[in-house]
Design an enzyme around this catalytic site. Structure first.
Site, short mmCIF file in Angstrom:
data_model
loop_
_atom_site.label_atom_id
_atom_site.label_comp_id
_atom_site.label_asym_id
_atom_site.label_seq_id
_atom_site.Cartn_x
_atom_site.Cartn_y
_atom_site.Cartn_z
CG ASP A 321 47.14 33.78 34.81
OD1 ASP A 321 47.01 33.53 36.02
OD2 ASP A 321 48.21 33.61 34.19
CD GLU A 358 46.41 35.98 39.08
OE1 GLU A 358 46.66 35.19 40.01
OE2 GLU A 358 46.83 35.81 37.92
#
Length: 697
Positions: A321, A358
């Site tokens: 993330d 990401e």
């Protein structure tokens, strides 16, 4: 990277009792605080050696709750509070001994517990063959009536044989789980009596999230919770499916400067978090704090955590993330050669793990799609936007102005593997292609809503993206209008068709294959209810959509030409890359000027790959307007016929077998309805000596 100061942090069980080691550069005193039930029992002083604090005591036995009390200097950069406890960053299990509104987190000592992994090896699916299915552990089975009620929404429920059967039947190869490392609810959510449903608020980087375990496992203790998680992974492996974790190392549950301390803040705020010149938190994540991965101790923690989940829990890969935060230096600037980014992909203990970024955060220079090192794959948001614009929002523009927004050029680049974004040395498998993800509209909502509908989130509709490239095709939300429903179904099939035949690694969001809706909410991060949970009561349209996805994934699996590992910038055939020949709707070589003309939204391309047994070839037709149009199939030497494998204009894939145009010849004219896509297999003339491997559905 490992130094003696960073070795064996956390609790290690020895013959003399548990040994706890915690790193803090600026602490002046550190105590081990022991609990009995929910109350402090007593504390023991820890001894300092260099920058590591240590204690060995028989009190640190399995099941014992403990925390840290740390003292240190004052000053704007420090947050030491000798009246408050902090979690051990290496805790293997965490519990809340406070209330839901005012939590108090403690660690729990976990016994060494051997697990029987059986004889089944890891699937180790090559990246080129991988198809990712992103899901939420709780939400995926919470409404699944075929899962025994005590197991719904749990690790054990996810391992249910009918869940596995659906995933296998669909054709995916890996599940990507939203965060399962222990997490808590942010302060503002607790005040609103809401919860962090998605889980991006980490408390424990080594601890499975206990509420996702069954009640029986929770009652049996941390070892049983870990066993349930491992059994889930083993069950997936036995089915040939990999397990990828969405991991959050960019920020923690310590939140903002004025929030209660939970984790690193009370241990050494000045080292573990990114700070500005004023000593306040420098937040590049939008979550209140940013972990300072320019510090070696933080880099070591991330590596230790990854190794632990990969080796102890059998996890096959990780999606990071807000990954640019991990690659920022001491000046908070991103560098693709950052020591941590390089270490993750060069660590021999993680050599067979899939590593996915990401590739954006909210800090300066935070959009880094295509700029991660060799060995990383990345969520490709540029791919997402190009596909959405071509098949969805451009039709909204055409309805308003009478003209489409753009031509076929950018879509063609996406189909070919996004070589404009990723370096040749990384190839198409660096691109994780997706149209939807947990964050944003579902695919059904993408074609059903012009705007987000997020009022339930309690942020007055300010949260969630406003740039969705969505279109409701005439009505906002639910409708019974048959023409609108038809156009929506067609748009979804075109989106899936593009996703699953594009070069790169496709990712499907759970429930998109049968039309899951969130009623237009594109940011339901705090909606732990039926709005976010997956509904399993499929209607006929849902089953038809599933069959389309199954067929597309079957075609993808059977045709290596759709799964290249290298880019091909010419026409020379290779066994690792796909050669592409582009034609206009009339079968002529695509003129350069037509690529980006909004008037040209129809294209054909012949994809070819050399195999040991011959040449694998597919012809793909893209027709990006509503009106039907004449097409003429390319007349290419050596090709005898084209056989239809898939057509997005067909509701029921069973009708493909009875389509009068199922077999066509080179140069043949046909009318193609739109907007739609077709995939044809190629049969060569016998004189070529090459017969493409054609396996019909």
């Amino acid at each position: 990277m490992t130094t003696p100061d960073f070795a064996d942090l956390g609790v290690t069980l020895t013959e003399f009792g548990g040994r706890l080691r915690v790193w803090s550069r600026h602490a002046t005193a550190m105590d081990l605080v022991l609990f009995e039930g929910g109350a402090e029992q007593f504390s023991l002083p820890m001894q300092r050696s260099g920058e590591t604090w240590e204690i060995t005591t028989a009190e640190l036995r399995p099941g014992r709750r403990y925390a840290l009390r740390v003292d240190g200097p004052e000053g704007e950069q420090h947050r030491f509070d000798r009246f408050t406890t902090s979690l051990d960053p290496y805790a293997r299990h965490v519990e809340n001994i406070g209330s839901a509104s005012t939590p108090r987190w403690v660690a729990v000592v976990v016994a060494d517990d051997k697990f029987d992994w059986g004889e089944t090896p890891r699937p180790n699916t090559p990246m080129r063959d991988t198809v990712i299915y992103e899901l939420h552990v709780r939400g995926y089975t919470q409404l699944a009536q075929f899962v025994p009620e005590p197991l719904r929404g749990t690790y054990a429920g996810l391992a249910n044989e009918r869940v596995i059967a659906h995933l296998k039947n669909l054709g995916v190869t890996a599940v990507e789980l939203l965060p399962v490392q222990a997490f808590g609810n942010e302060q503002h959510l607790r005040q609103q009596q809401l919860t962090n449903y998605w889980g991006y608020n980490t408390l424990g980087f080594f601890a499975p999230h206990a509420p996702y375990a069954s009640e029986a496992a929770r009652q049996a203790g941390p070892e049983a919770i870990a066993r349930e998680f491992k059994q889930m992974v083993r069950t997936f492996h036995e089915a040939g499916l990999e397990v990828i974790l969405d991991v959050v190392y960019n920020h923690t549950a310590d939140e903002h400067d004025n929030a209660p301390q939970v984790l690193f803040r009370g241990i050494d705020n000045a080292v573990y978090y990114r700070l500005g010149e004023n000593g306040r938190l420098n937040d590049v994540t939008g979550c209140g704090n940013s972990v300072n991965t320019s510090q070696p101790v933080v880099q070591q923690l991330v590596l230790d955590s990854l190794r632990y989940w990969h080796e102890e829990f059998g996890v096959d890969g990780f999606r990071f993330d807000l990954a640019p935060t991990l690659g920022r230096d001491e000046h908070h600037e991103y560098h693709r050669d950052h020591p941590l980014l390089q270490a993750i992909v060069s660590d021999p203990r993680l050599a067979d793990a899939k590593i996915i970024a990401e590739p954006w955060d909210v800090g300066f220079g935070g959009w880094q799609t295509g700029n991660f090192p060799l060995g990383w794959s990345e969520w490709n948001d540029q791919y997402r936007n190009r596909v959405r614009r071509f098949w969805v929002s451009s039709f909204a523009q055409a309805r308003i102005t009478g003209h489409h927004r753009e031509g076929v050029g950018k879509l063609a680049t996406a189909l070919a593997g996004s070589s404009n974004r990723f370096a040749d040395e990384r190839g198409p498998v660096a691109s994780i292609n997706f149209v939807t993800a947990h964050d944003g509209f579902t695919m059904q909502d993408l074609v059903s809503y012009n705007t987000k509908h997020n009022l339930l989130n309690g942020e007055l509709g300010r949260d969630g993206s406003n740039d969705n490239h969505s279109y409701n095709f005439g009505y906002e939300g639910d409708t019974t209008d048959e023409q609108t429903l038809f156009l929506r179904r067609l748009a979804v099939r075109n989106l899936f068709g593009t996703l699953l035949i594009s070069a790169g690694v496709p990712m499907i969001t759970a429930g998109d294959e049968f039309g899951r809706t969130q009623r237009g909410n594109n940011n339901p991060y705090n909606q732990d209810n039926e709005l976010s949970w997956v509904h399993w009561d499929w209607n006929e349209q849902a089953r038809e959509r599933i069959n389309h996805v199954r067929l597309l994934l079957k075609i993808r699996a059977e045709h290596p030409v759709l799964r290249p590992t290298n880019y091909n910038h010419g026409r020379e055939l290779s066994d690792h890359s796909t050669a592409l020949e582009w034609f206009d709707a009339l079968g002529e070589t695509m003129p350069e000027w037509e690529w980006n003309s909004p008037q040209t939204r129809s294209v054909q391309y012949l994809a070819s790959m050399k195999l040991a047994e011959g040449v694998d070839r597919l012809l793909i037709l893209v027709h990006g307007v509503n009106d039907p149009a004449p097409f003429r199939l390319p007349n290419i030497d050596g090709i005898a016929e084209y056989r239809l494998l898939w057509d997005s204009a067909v509701d029921d894939v069973q009708h493909l077998h009875t389509d009068s145009m199922a077999i066509a010849t080179p140069g043949q004219r046909m009318h193609v309805t739109g907007p739609s896509m077709r995939v044809y297999a190629v049969r060569h003339r016998a004189i070529t000596g090459n017969t493409a491997p054609i396996q019909l559905p």
